[in-house]
Design a protein around this motif. Structure first.
Motif, PDB file in Angstrom:
ATOM      1  N   TYR A 155       0.839  -1.188   0.000  1.00  0.00           N
ATOM      2  CA  TYR A 155       0.000   0.000   0.000  1.00  0.00           C
ATOM      3  C   TYR A 155       0.876   1.240   0.000  1.00  0.00           C
ATOM      4  CZ  TYR A 155       0.458   0.527   5.186  1.00  0.00           C
ATOM      5  OH  TYR A 155       0.911   0.693   6.473  1.00  0.00           O
ATOM      6  N   TYR A 156       0.259   2.395  -0.156  1.00  0.00           N
ATOM      7  CA  TYR A 156       1.005   3.644  -0.322  1.00  0.00           C
ATOM      8  C   TYR A 156       0.171   4.798   0.205  1.00  0.00           C
ATOM      9  CZ  TYR A 156      -2.188   4.443  -4.231  1.00  0.00           C
ATOM     10  OH  TYR A 156      -3.313   4.637  -4.985  1.00  0.00           O
ATOM     11  N   GLU A 157       0.762   5.954   0.279  1.00  0.00           N
ATOM     12  CA  GLU A 157       0.020   7.158   0.646  1.00  0.00           C
ATOM     13  C   GLU A 157      -0.480   7.800  -0.642  1.00  0.00           C
ATOM     14  OE1 GLU A 157       0.348  11.044   3.586  1.00  0.00           O
ATOM     15  OE2 GLU A 157       2.180  10.154   2.796  1.00  0.00           O
ATOM     16  N   ALA A 158      -1.791   7.840  -0.796  1.00  0.00           N
ATOM     17  CA  ALA A 158      -2.392   8.293  -2.043  1.00  0.00           C
ATOM     18  C   ALA A 158      -2.221   9.797  -2.250  1.00  0.00           C
ATOM     19  CB  ALA A 158      -3.877   7.934  -2.052  1.00  0.00           C
ATOM     20  N   ALA A 159      -2.329  10.222  -3.505  1.00  0.00           N
ATOM     21  CA  ALA A 159      -2.243  11.635  -3.863  1.00  0.00           C
ATOM     22  C   ALA A 159      -3.484  12.010  -4.668  1.00  0.00           C
ATOM     23  CB  ALA A 159      -0.982  11.900  -4.678  1.00  0.00           C
ATOM     24  N   LEU A 160      -4.180  13.062  -4.220  1.00  0.00           N
ATOM     25  CA  LEU A 160      -5.391  13.504  -4.894  1.00  0.00           C
ATOM     26  C   LEU A 160      -5.377  15.012  -5.078  1.00  0.00           C
ATOM     27  CD1 LEU A 160      -6.236  11.096  -2.638  1.00  0.00           C
ATOM     28  CD2 LEU A 160      -8.413  11.337  -3.823  1.00  0.00           C
ATOM     29  N   ARG A 161      -6.272  15.491  -5.910  1.00  0.00           N
ATOM     30  CA  ARG A 161      -6.487  16.934  -6.077  1.00  0.00           C
ATOM     31  C   ARG A 161      -7.880  17.261  -5.545  1.00  0.00           C
ATOM     32  NH1 ARG A 161      -4.354  15.360 -10.948  1.00  0.00           N
ATOM     33  NH2 ARG A 161      -6.447  15.314 -11.849  1.00  0.00           N
ATOM     34  N   GLY A 162      -7.970  18.385  -4.804  1.00  0.00           N
ATOM     35  CA  GLY A 162      -9.257  18.697  -4.202  1.00  0.00           C
ATOM     36  C   GLY A 162      -9.452  20.163  -3.894  1.00  0.00           C
ATOM     37  N   ARG A 245      -2.605  12.400   0.614  1.00  0.00           N
ATOM     38  CA  ARG A 245      -2.385  13.845   0.574  1.00  0.00           C
ATOM     39  C   ARG A 245      -3.282  14.442  -0.501  1.00  0.00           C
ATOM     40  NH1 ARG A 245       4.306  14.113   0.867  1.00  0.00           N
ATOM     41  NH2 ARG A 245       4.511  12.407   2.396  1.00  0.00           N
ATOM     42  N   VAL A 246      -3.869  15.583  -0.199  1.00  0.00           N
ATOM     43  CA  VAL A 246      -4.745  16.261  -1.142  1.00  0.00           C
ATOM     44  C   VAL A 246      -4.148  17.629  -1.445  1.00  0.00           C
ATOM     45  CG1 VAL A 246      -7.065  17.113  -1.610  1.00  0.00           C
ATOM     46  CG2 VAL A 246      -6.756  15.042  -0.225  1.00  0.00           C
ATOM     47  N   GLU A 247      -3.825  17.835  -2.702  1.00  0.00           N
ATOM     48  CA  GLU A 247      -3.341  19.151  -3.148  1.00  0.00           C
ATOM     49  C   GLU A 247      -4.559  20.008  -3.474  1.00  0.00           C
ATOM     50  OE1 GLU A 247      -0.631  21.205  -6.676  1.00  0.00           O
ATOM     51  OE2 GLU A 247      -0.730  19.011  -6.485  1.00  0.00           O
ATOM     52  N   LEU A 248      -4.769  21.051  -2.673  1.00  0.00           N
ATOM     53  CA  LEU A 248      -5.940  21.889  -2.827  1.00  0.00           C
ATOM     54  C   LEU A 248      -5.763  22.870  -3.980  1.00  0.00           C
ATOM     55  CD1 LEU A 248      -6.687  22.579   0.945  1.00  0.00           C
ATOM     56  CD2 LEU A 248      -7.641  20.803  -0.543  1.00  0.00           C
ATOM     57  N   GLU A 252      -2.210  24.736  -1.410  1.00  0.00           N
ATOM     58  CA  GLU A 252      -1.878  24.075  -0.156  1.00  0.00           C
ATOM     59  C   GLU A 252      -2.043  22.560  -0.300  1.00  0.00           C
ATOM     60  OE1 GLU A 252      -3.413  24.032   4.537  1.00  0.00           O
ATOM     61  OE2 GLU A 252      -4.618  24.967   2.954  1.00  0.00           O
ATOM     62  N   THR A 253      -1.198  21.793   0.377  1.00  0.00           N
ATOM     63  CA  THR A 253      -1.338  20.341   0.431  1.00  0.00           C
ATOM     64  C   THR A 253      -1.576  19.923   1.872  1.00  0.00           C
ATOM     65  OG1 THR A 253       0.107  19.990  -1.483  1.00  0.00           O
ATOM     66  CG2 THR A 253      -0.230  18.114  -0.006  1.00  0.00           C
ATOM     67  N   VAL A 254      -2.613  19.133   2.083  1.00  0.00           N
ATOM     68  CA  VAL A 254      -2.952  18.656   3.419  1.00  0.00           C
ATOM     69  C   VAL A 254      -2.968  17.123   3.403  1.00  0.00           C
ATOM     70  CG1 VAL A 254      -4.306  20.713   3.976  1.00  0.00           C
ATOM     71  CG2 VAL A 254      -5.441  18.711   2.969  1.00  0.00           C
ATOM     72  N   ARG A 255      -2.844  16.567   4.582  1.00  0.00           N
ATOM     73  CA  ARG A 255      -2.932  15.113   4.716  1.00  0.00           C
ATOM     74  C   ARG A 255      -4.319  14.750   5.258  1.00  0.00           C
ATOM     75  NH1 ARG A 255       2.003  13.035   7.360  1.00  0.00           N
ATOM     76  NH2 ARG A 255       2.608  12.253   5.306  1.00  0.00           N
ATOM     77  N   PHE A 313     -12.584  10.301   7.274  1.00  0.00           N
ATOM     78  CA  PHE A 313     -11.252  10.882   7.413  1.00  0.00           C
ATOM     79  C   PHE A 313     -11.234  12.085   8.341  1.00  0.00           C
ATOM     80  CE2 PHE A 313     -11.264   8.760   3.275  1.00  0.00           C
ATOM     81  CZ  PHE A 313     -10.083   8.043   3.328  1.00  0.00           C
ATOM     82  N   ARG A 314     -10.021  12.423   8.733  1.00  0.00           N
ATOM     83  CA  ARG A 314      -9.762  13.678   9.433  1.00  0.00           C
ATOM     84  C   ARG A 314      -8.588  14.354   8.732  1.00  0.00           C
ATOM     85  NH1 ARG A 314      -7.368   9.812  12.847  1.00  0.00           N
ATOM     86  NH2 ARG A 314      -5.121  10.128  13.093  1.00  0.00           N
ATOM     87  N   GLU A 315      -8.533  15.668   8.833  1.00  0.00           N
ATOM     88  CA  GLU A 315      -7.462  16.430   8.183  1.00  0.00           C
ATOM     89  C   GLU A 315      -6.301  16.630   9.144  1.00  0.00           C
ATOM     90  OE1 GLU A 315      -6.724  20.952   6.459  1.00  0.00           O
ATOM     91  OE2 GLU A 315      -8.734  20.057   6.279  1.00  0.00           O
TER      92      GLU A 315
END
Length: 417
Positions: A155-162, A245-248, A252-255, A313-315
């Motif tokens: 598994y891995y830490e996913a990357a998304l755009r949001g 991680r979500v790149e807003l 900004e990038t948040v986990r 989830f939580r930020e």
């Protein structure tokens, strides 16, 4: 136990009555006394029609069958029995082990072991090796049927755009924990159920199951949207990974980290596609599943709903992008040196030595990792989910990782406790 306690007394009563009846009808005839006339033999009674057998009422509740004793879970071995132990660069595993010690040092079995680790030179691989050999015993892990090989996935830490608000491409919500989700720690009522929790919601005075994925997608949870992302498929895989991680849209990038779950069991959509004849077992990788969805967009939600489990989830802030997300142990995961395990069989936080192969290949991968995380799909003794880290390469490796392997659990020596 409930059915046994109610049926046994009734059975004993019936047996007693039958025995008494039998005693009355089979008593031997007394011989005649001297001087008394001989009694004429009595005619034999005509056989009576047999009475129908007494029917026992069905037991109340399930009848518990005692389980077969499992095979020994751990078999102690020498370190030389670990394939690749001498070749592994243990300096790479040391930071992950030190993270485990931060969580375990207060426990009696780990106090002396973790204290001794503070004197080891982190830059000296042989000193680290000598430390593990002095303070730990490797134990080959076996499943209940005696098998010493099992499934190793990744598994891995996913990357998304949001975005923080819905709009444009951002139409898929990531939810916070709903207000009506309740969690009951079953161990507080039944100590034998340690580690098990019941999740649901209240309907009047009754706890009922929380909604499945399909029900949540249909009804939504207004007001509990944490973020909005642009890809429902990647949002689903984020749930499978547990963090990302979500790149807003503002830069900004948040986990986003696992906060809770709806209480329904995880079901692998890849396995379902294989069962339906849509993919072969070899094709049922994350890459293969994404390709199938791209070719069948009208069936996307049907496929995703196969898995009734839903993650909330939580930020979290992301002050240092080089630090991994926190696992179930409560410490940051180390890429290539952390793994998720089933804590019902393996101690959370303990060092584990894996002998498997690289993702999608036959190239040996033998290294020391720390069992610092758990997962809904990680069930069984010889089972591990290898953490690849963050980024496209990590995602690709994790998607293809479906290998066979062995696990050795390194447990503190009794003398070191």
């Amino acid at each position: 136990m409930l059915s046994t306690s109610r049926s046994v007394p009734a059975l004993l009563t019936i047996v007693t009555i039958v025995a008494m009846q039998a005693a009355c009808t089979t008593a031997p005839q007394q011989p005649a006394q001297p001087g008394q006339p001989q009694q004429q033999p009595q005619p034999k009674p005509q056989p009576q029609p047999a009475e129908p057998p007494i029917k026992m009422p069905p037991p109340v509740g399930p009848v518990t069958v005692p389980p077969q004793p499992p095979a020994p879970l751990f078999t102690p071995v020498a370190f030389d029995a670990l394939p690749g132990w001498r070749q592994d660069d243990l300096r790479q595993a040391w930071p992950a082990f030190q993270a485990s010690c931060r969580a375990l040092a207060a426990k009696p079995d780990w106090k002396a072991v973790c204290a001794a680790s503070r004197t080891v030179d982190a830059a000296d691989g042989e000193a680290i090796r000598r430390y593990f050999e002095a303070y730990f015993v490797p134990n080959l892990v076996r499943s209940a049927d005696g098998a010493d090989a099992g499934l190793i996935t990744g598994y891995y830490e996913a990357a998304l755009r949001g975005a923080r608000k819905r709009g444009g491409a951002y139409q898929t919500p990531l939810y916070k924990v709903p207000d009506d989700l309740i969690t009951v720690d079953l161990a507080s009522v039944y100590p034998s159920l340690k580690g098990m929790r019941l999740r649901g919601r209240l309907s009047g005075k009754t706890v009922v199951p929380y909604g499945t994925r399909a029900e949540i997608e249909r009804a939504r949870i207004p007001g509990k949207e944490l973020l909005w992302v642009d890809d429902p498929v990647e949002a689903f895989f984020l749930e499978v990974q547990g963090s990302g991680r979500v790149e807003l849209d503002g830069g900004e990038t948040v986990r986003v980290a696992y906060a809770d779950q709806n209480g329904h069991p995880y079901k692998a959509i890849g396995r379902w596609l294989v069962e339906q004849g849509e993919l072969t077992s070899a094709e049922a990788t994350a890459q293969g599943i994404r390709a199938w969805i791209a070719a069948h967009p009208e069936r996307r939600q049907e496929l995703l709903n196969v898995n009734p489990s839903y993650i909330f989830f939580r930020e979290e802030r992301l002050p240092d992008p080089s630090v991994g997300p926190k696992g179930a142990l409560g410490v940051p995961l180390t890429p290539s040196r952390s793994a998720a395990i089933d804590p019902a069989f393996l101690p959370l936080g303990a060092p584990l030595f894996l002998s498997t192969t690289e993702a999608g290949s036959e190239v040996p991968m033998q290294r020391l990792v720390m069992g610092q995380d758990t997962g809904g799909a990680i069930k069984g003794a010889v089972r591990a989910d290898f953490f690849f880290g963050f980024g496209p390469q990590a995602a690709d490796n994790a998607g293809r990782m479906k290998q066979r392997g062995q696990i050795w659990a390194l447990l503190p020596r009794p003398a070191a406790r």
